[in-house]
Design an enzyme around this catalytic site. Structure first.
Site, short mmCIF file in Angstrom:
data_model
loop_
_atom_site.label_atom_id
_atom_site.label_comp_id
_atom_site.label_asym_id
_atom_site.label_seq_id
_atom_site.Cartn_x
_atom_site.Cartn_y
_atom_site.Cartn_z
N GLU A 109 4.66 17.47 1.19
CA GLU A 109 4.26 17.41 2.60
C GLU A 109 4.33 15.97 3.08
O GLU A 109 4.04 15.03 2.34
CB GLU A 109 2.84 17.96 2.76
CG GLU A 109 2.41 18.16 4.20
CD GLU A 109 1.14 19.01 4.30
OE1 GLU A 109 1.17 20.17 3.82
OE2 GLU A 109 0.13 18.50 4.83
N ASP A 111 2.98 13.92 6.51
CA ASP A 111 2.07 14.18 7.64
C ASP A 111 1.97 13.05 8.65
O ASP A 111 1.84 11.88 8.29
CB ASP A 111 0.63 14.38 7.11
CG ASP A 111 0.49 15.62 6.27
OD1 ASP A 111 1.32 16.52 6.38
OD2 ASP A 111 -0.48 15.67 5.49
N GLU A 113 -1.02 12.86 11.46
CA GLU A 113 -2.23 13.47 12.00
C GLU A 113 -2.89 12.48 12.95
O GLU A 113 -3.20 11.35 12.57
CB GLU A 113 -3.20 13.85 10.88
CG GLU A 113 -2.68 14.98 9.99
CD GLU A 113 -3.63 15.31 8.86
OE1 GLU A 113 -3.89 16.51 8.64
OE2 GLU A 113 -4.10 14.37 8.18
N GLN A 126 -3.11 8.99 11.33
CA GLN A 126 -3.17 8.98 9.87
C GLN A 126 -1.89 9.58 9.32
O GLN A 126 -1.47 10.65 9.75
CB GLN A 126 -4.37 9.81 9.39
CG GLN A 126 -4.44 9.97 7.87
CD GLN A 126 -5.70 10.66 7.41
OE1 GLN A 126 -6.77 10.04 7.35
NE2 GLN A 126 -5.61 11.94 7.08
#
Length: 295
Positions: A109, A111, A113, A126
């Site tokens: 993954e 990310d 965020e 983040q």
């Protein structure tokens, strides 16, 4: 029909095709790609609104549920970008996301965020990288603009050399592929995902700041649904092919940051980074081995 007339007819036909292609390209440039071409709603259907004939999508969250969408395809490499405008006003506890993820428990993954905050306080972005189900590689950066007032472009470059996170084409993080040193690197087919969800248990001041539901529903807008990735949708797809230099994002230009990009990255780290898992001494008695390579 004589030869001249025949040639003129061919010329007219080619000209019409050219004008149609140009008009379509301009239309795509003005309005973008339809959401439905490459994406599908995953949950919160009644909280998702398609705008501008599907060129823009609004996700919302209330006390009952959030909402989200995902790409129709899996990918093995690419440059994935999304233009996002975050929920305005008091959004503490609200998480707006844009990320890549594989399927299964031991997921890979990558990310983005966006962590909402009390009105007037800076919003953090983040980033995180999971390999074989293991994450814990968070970095947090204060955005140097208000991401709630206009759209900004957030990008993830994922190729055989490194992962680069971009904000308006400025690199804010690099995660290098160091498999030769026996370090894990995301390599599983991944979908593009986006969502708005309740993260009040941890997102703002470690969960101290809870969601103020008086401001609900919280709305984030997304646009820019074109794809620039190597598709892996069939049983016969060869993942190794996604590392080929025939894809422009795998060419020499994209296997390292330019000197100017490196300076931009260092500037972001110096001015705006406020958390790096590689600097968290209480958390790590021995820092993860990849930390020395990803500065």
């Amino acid at each position: 029909m004589n030869t001249m007339q025949h040639m003129f007819s061919i010329f007219e036909f080619v000209l019409v095709l050219f004008l149609m292609f140009t008009a379509n390209a301009r239309a795509r440039g003005r309005g973008g790609i339809d959401f439905d071409k490459n994406y599908v709603v995953t949950y919160g259907q009644d909280r998702i609104l398609k705008l501008k004939q599907g060129k823009k999508v609004q996700l919302s969250m209330d006390q009952a549920s959030g909402s989200g969408f995902e790409s129709k395809s899996h990918y093995g490499s690419g440059l994935f970008q999304m233009k996002i405008k975050l929920p305005p006003r008091d959004s503490a506890g609200v998480v707006t996301s844009f990320y890549l993820t594989s399927e299964g428990n031991s997921q890979d993954e990558i990310d983005f965020e966006f962590l909402g905050n009390r009105q007037g306080k800076p919003i953090e972005v983040q980033t995180n990288v999971f390999t074989n189900g293991q994450g814990g590689r968070e970095q947090k950066v204060h955005l140097w603009f208000d991401p709630t007032t206009s759209f900004h472009t957030y990008g993830i470059l994922w190729n055989p050399y490194h992962i680069v996170f971009y904000v308006d084409k400025i690199p804010i993080r690099v995660f290098k592929n160091n498999k030769r040193y026996e370090m894990n690197y995301p390599s599983k087919p991944m979908r593009v995902m986006a969502s708005v969800w309740n993260g009040e248990a941890w997102a703002t001041d470690g969960g101290k700041e809870k969601i103020n539901w008086a401001y609900a529903p919280f709305k984030a807008q997304y646009q820019g649904f074109a794809e620039h990735g190597c598709r892996l949708d069939g049983q016969s797809d060869n993942g190794k092919d996604c590392g080929s230099a025939r894809y422009w994002w795998n060419t020499r230009t994209y296997n390292r940051l330019s000197a100017n990009q490196q300076k931009e990255l260092e500037n972001v780290r110096a001015k705006y980074m406020n958390y790096d898992y590689c600097s968290n001494q209480p958390r790590h008695h021995v820092f993860p081995s990849e930390c020395q390579w990803n500065k």
